[in-house]
Design a protein around this motif. Structure first.
Motif, PDB file in Angstrom:
ATOM      1  N   SER A 262       0.851  -1.190   0.000  1.00 61.87           N
ATOM      2  CA  SER A 262       0.000   0.000   0.000  1.00 61.87           C
ATOM      3  C   SER A 262       0.887   1.240   0.000  1.00 61.87           C
ATOM      4  O   SER A 262       2.110   1.144   0.035  1.00 61.87           O
ATOM      5  CB  SER A 262      -0.938  -0.007   1.218  1.00 61.87           C
ATOM      6  OG  SER A 262      -0.176  -0.094   2.418  1.00 61.87           O
ATOM      7  N   SER A 266      -3.040   6.064  -0.164  1.00 66.60           N
ATOM      8  CA  SER A 266      -4.108   5.051  -0.306  1.00 66.60           C
ATOM      9  C   SER A 266      -4.513   4.836  -1.760  1.00 66.60           C
ATOM     10  O   SER A 266      -5.656   4.453  -2.048  1.00 66.60           O
ATOM     11  CB  SER A 266      -5.348   5.442   0.530  1.00 66.60           C
ATOM     12  OG  SER A 266      -5.003   5.515   1.901  1.00 66.60           O
ATOM     13  N   ASP A 269      -3.282  -0.579  -3.178  1.00 67.34           N
ATOM     14  CA  ASP A 269      -3.849  -1.516  -2.201  1.00 67.34           C
ATOM     15  C   ASP A 269      -3.883  -2.906  -2.831  1.00 67.34           C
ATOM     16  O   ASP A 269      -4.883  -3.321  -3.393  1.00 67.34           O
ATOM     17  CB  ASP A 269      -5.252  -1.071  -1.796  1.00 67.34           C
ATOM     18  CG  ASP A 269      -5.849  -1.952  -0.704  1.00 67.34           C
ATOM     19  OD1 ASP A 269      -5.074  -2.590   0.043  1.00 67.34           O
ATOM     20  OD2 ASP A 269      -7.100  -2.011  -0.602  1.00 67.34           O
TER      21      ASP A 269
END
Length: 289
Positions: A262, A266, A269
């Motif tokens: 990650s 964000s 992922d």
């Protein structure tokens, strides 16, 4: 009749004897010529050996001169004043970007990059290829240096030059975003070229050695794994590494059976399933001496 035969035999015998003597004399002469030739060759080889020895002495003298000249250009293992004091903080600067480093473990790791430096004469007679500036603060003292190519750096007066063999530029690669233009690097390449990593559990310290950073990234890239959807339940993670790449942070979280990649924004992922022994092989990169 017998007398004629005897005379003929004596004549033939005499002739044969003369031929033998002549051949022997010829052989002696030939042997003498051969000996003379060998003696001449010996004298020639002796002269050649003497010449080679003379040239060897000249080359040895020239090599010694070159070594002395090289020694005069570089003095090994100097310890300037800025290495004798305790560092309070470090500031990195490049292209109007400034990053303040206050973490003691990171400062100590950065300071370790300068152990065993050498002092040199100006390695860039055509100009200074300055990469970034770093300031070291100790009490009321400030030491400022310009980083150069090939692990050289110099003071602000531009009259003292040093070289580090331990890659002191790694810290700048970790934190300064303006050192590079926008690169078309994929995620794995960014992990591989990160300037610093820090673990949380087994390895809770900053690592600036590029070969270890690349080793962890390469191990992740090469192990047998399969990208999956995020699992609903996972155990406590074994280790979590933060990769510092030119101002960005990427995270590699290792579980017994999973790996999670990650980033700070964000926008990344990704989950992978992998054999436990392969996951633990990633940790062995830092365990190795």
């Amino acid at each position: 009749m017998y007398q004629k035969i005897l005379i003929a035999v004596l004549f033939v015998t005499s002739v044969a004897f003369l031929v033998i003597m002549l051949n022997q004399n010829k052989n002696h002469a030939s042997q003498k010529d051969e000996i003379d030739s060998l003696l001449n060759q010996k004298e020639s080889f002796t002269a050649e050996i003497d010449d080679l020895q003379k040239r060897n002495k000249e080359l040895s003298k020239q090599l010694e001169t070159n070594n002395n000249r090289a020694s005069s250009l570089e003095i090994s293992y100097v310890q300037p004043e800025f290495l004798k004091v305790e560092w309070d903080n470090v500031i990195l600067e490049a292209n109007e970007e400034k990053v303040v480093i206050e973490s003691k473990p990171i400062i100590e790791a950065f300071q370790g990059r300068f152990i065993g430096i050498t002092q040199t004469e100006n390695p860039y007679p055509a100009g200074f290829p300055i990469g970034f500036t770093f300031h070291i603060f100790s009490g009321d003292q400030k030491y400022t240096f310009y980083s150069l190519e090939n692990d050289f750096f110099m003071n602000t007066e531009m009259d003292t030059f040093y070289r580090s063999e331990k890659g002191f530029t790694q810290l700048a690669k970790a934190h300064l975003s303006n050192l590079i233009e926008e690169l078309e690097e994929n995620l794995f390449s960014k992990l591989y070229h990160s300037g610093m990593i820090v673990g949380e559990k087994q390895f809770p310290f900053p690592v600036l050695e590029s070969f270890r950073i690349k080793g962890i990234a390469a191990s992740f890239i090469t192990i047998e794994k399969k990208e999956i959807k995020a699992p609903s339940i996972v155990d406590e993670y074994v280790e979590k590494f933060t990769f510092y790449y030119f101002g960005d942070k990427y995270y590699m979280t290792l579980y017994d059976k999973y790996i999670h990649i990650s980033n700070e924004q964000s926008t990344v992922d990704s989950w992978y399933a992998a054999p436990q022994e392969d996951i633990y092989s990633i940790l062995s990169v830092l365990s190795a001496g």
